[in-house]
Design a protein around this motif. Structure first.
Motif, PDB file in Angstrom:
ATOM      1  N   ASP A  25       0.804  -1.221   0.000  1.00  0.00           N
ATOM      2  CA  ASP A  25       0.000   0.000   0.000  1.00  0.00           C
ATOM      3  C   ASP A  25       0.837   1.273   0.000  1.00  0.00           C
ATOM      4  OD1 ASP A  25       0.998  -0.485   2.489  1.00  0.00           O
ATOM      5  OD2 ASP A  25      -0.809   0.107   3.578  1.00  0.00           O
TER       6      ASP A  25
ATOM      7  N   GLU B  20      -5.233 -12.767   1.651  1.00  0.00           N
ATOM      8  CA  GLU B  20      -5.852 -11.529   2.150  1.00  0.00           C
ATOM      9  C   GLU B  20      -5.605 -10.371   1.193  1.00  0.00           C
ATOM     10  OE1 GLU B  20      -8.013 -11.204   4.700  1.00  0.00           O
ATOM     11  OE2 GLU B  20      -7.851 -13.382   4.523  1.00  0.00           O
ATOM     12  N   LEU B  21      -4.431 -10.327   0.577  1.00  0.00           N
ATOM     13  CA  LEU B  21      -4.162  -9.281  -0.405  1.00  0.00           C
ATOM     14  C   LEU B  21      -5.020  -9.479  -1.657  1.00  0.00           C
ATOM     15  CD1 LEU B  21      -0.290  -8.872  -0.099  1.00  0.00           C
ATOM     16  CD2 LEU B  21      -2.063  -7.253   0.598  1.00  0.00           C
TER      17      LEU B  21
ATOM     18  N   GLU C 228     -10.768  -3.568  -4.987  1.00  0.00           N
ATOM     19  CA  GLU C 228     -10.391  -2.477  -5.886  1.00  0.00           C
ATOM     20  C   GLU C 228     -10.989  -2.687  -7.281  1.00  0.00           C
ATOM     21  OE1 GLU C 228      -8.384   0.279  -5.142  1.00  0.00           O
ATOM     22  OE2 GLU C 228      -8.644  -0.373  -3.068  1.00  0.00           O
TER      23      GLU C 228
ATOM     24  N   ARG D   8      -8.044 -10.626  -1.591  1.00  0.00           N
ATOM     25  CA  ARG D   8      -9.365 -10.115  -1.211  1.00  0.00           C
ATOM     26  C   ARG D   8      -9.391  -8.585  -1.262  1.00  0.00           C
ATOM     27  NH1 ARG D   8     -11.119 -12.934   4.268  1.00  0.00           N
ATOM     28  NH2 ARG D   8     -13.209 -12.321   3.577  1.00  0.00           N
ATOM     29  N   TRP D   9      -8.307  -7.972  -0.830  1.00  0.00           N
ATOM     30  CA  TRP D   9      -8.212  -6.504  -0.895  1.00  0.00           C
ATOM     31  C   TRP D   9      -8.221  -6.018  -2.349  1.00  0.00           C
ATOM     32  CZ3 TRP D   9      -3.718  -4.213  -3.019  1.00  0.00           C
ATOM     33  CH2 TRP D   9      -3.751  -2.818  -3.030  1.00  0.00           C
TER      34      TRP D   9
END
Length: 395
Positions: A95, A182-183, A190, A185-186
């Motif tokens: 990020d 998890e990334l 987007e 899912r993030w």
């Protein structure tokens, strides 16, 4: 990257290629190892050295431990595993990426597609080597993007994270795998694509498999199934079908035969409405569901093992299926054969899996377990079985 310049390496590669199984042509070895034909020829003639990276790829394609090819015959090591720390570093600042190059969208799309092909072909060494730079570049691009371009980059990041996750998970780095999920899912958020989010739910099941939390994984998949858009398109049917397919397997691991049967039947119904293909990174269709029928039977065990053998008597996975999926079929089948007392057949299945996807087979825990069992049973030619067990690090 160190270069091994000893001419004996080339002679040993030629020997294993042309004399010892699988008896490949130079072109076949080049294709299996993803190395240029000219490079193979020069290495075998001793006209050029070979890097550790290339030696690992050639050894995997030949189905031998790289130590058997090296001039120093030192301990074997996995270059893929050695690259995992660099992969961890690449995602640490997802990020707040560092400044650097950002190629045009077409180039980024092509790079993500190439990584997906490596994943489907179980080329984990190549993934770990090349994907950290791509992940960093995609993170920079997303940080700068807006609007439609931002959504597409979110999808490309999901694809690239998934390729990285495949290597991490198959190499046993489950904490890193969970972080990558998890990334994913993030990044799916987007992209703002419900079907993409559903495909990530399919991959997320790995974390439940790794933790042996099968009942919880089944609940998570059921929730994803309930929230997936109505299957009114081919892609929508494929995504929903893949979730049912995955749910059937984890239900089998949870020993919930009714749920496993219900989900595999639902997957079959949806598979009949699509052609076999790769949808949002997941292979789905009638052939994939057949393979998962074997997996479900092995997961349930006991009286269900015969179901896996029945599938194998009538059908074999076609060559155009992704290598990782085809090798998985033979790994699962080997376990069913071993449980049924068919030790010779089990060893043949393990060798078939190795020929299709060496890296996937070599790092699969069931392969090591089953090879160890076969050695204790003293089945098959002892030298051949010992060589196989040494290759996959079976105890």
């Amino acid at each position: 990257m160190p270069v091994i310049a000893d001419r004996g390496v080339g002679r040993r590669i030629a020997y294993y290629r042309s004399v010892v199984r699988p008896k490949l042509t130079q072109q076949q070895l080049a294709d299996a190892a993803c190395v240029a034909l000219g490079t193979i020829r020069k290495i075998e003639r001793g006209e050029r050295g070979v890097t550790d990276d290339t030696l690992q790829a050639i050894a995997d394609a030949l189905g031998v431990d790289p130590a058997r090819l090296r001039h120093d015959r030192g301990p074997a090591h996995s270059l893929a595993r050695e690259g995992l720390p660099a992969l961890s570093a690449a995602i640490a600042a997802y990020d707040c990426p560092e400044d650097g190059r950002v190629r045009p969208m077409a180039d980024l799309r092509a790079a993500a597609d190439a990584a997906e092909r490596w994943r489907l072909g179980a080329q984990y060494t190549r993934i770990v080597r090349d994907i950290p730079e791509l992940l960093a570049e995609l993170a920079r691009a997303l940080d700068l993007a807006r609007g439609v371009e931002q959504a597409e980059l979110g999808g490309l990041l999901v694809s690239a994270y998934r390729s990285a996750d495949a290597a991490a998970y198959k190499l046993g780095a489950h904490d890193l795998s969970a972080r990558l999920v998890e990334l994913m899912r993030w990044a799916a958020g987007e992209a703002d694509d419900p079907l993409l989010s559903a495909s990530v739910a399919y991959v997320r099941t790995e974390t439940f498999f790794a933790a042996h939390a099968h009942a919880a994984g089944l609940r998570a998949l059921q929730q994803a199934i309930d929230t997936t858009p109505a299957p009114d398109t081919v892609v929508g049917r494929a995504i929903l079908g893949s979730l049912h397919m995955r749910a059937a397997v984890i239900a089998g691991r949870a020993r919930d035969a009714d749920a496993a049967t219900g989900h595999i039947v639902a997957a079959e119904r949806l598979a009949h409405a699509v052609e076999e293909g790769v949808y949002y990174g997941t292979a789905f269709g009638p052939d994939s569901v057949r393979i998962h029928r074997v997996s479900v039977a092995v997961s349930l065990g006991d009286d269900h093992v015969g179901d896996a053998l029945d599938v194998s008597h009538e059908w074999k996975p076609p060559a155009d299926l992704p290598a990782e999926r085809r090798s998985g079929f033979y790994i699962e089948l080997a376990r069913a054969q071993l449980w049924a007392g068919l030790a010779d057949g089990a060893f043949e299945s393990l060798k078939a899996a190795r020929k299709i996807a060496p890296q996937h087979t070599r790092d699969h825990p069931w392969v090591r377990q089953d090879a160890s069992t076969l050695r204790r049973l003293r089945r098959a030619d002892s030298e051949t079985l010992t060589s196989f067990a040494e290759w996959c690090a079976a105890t």
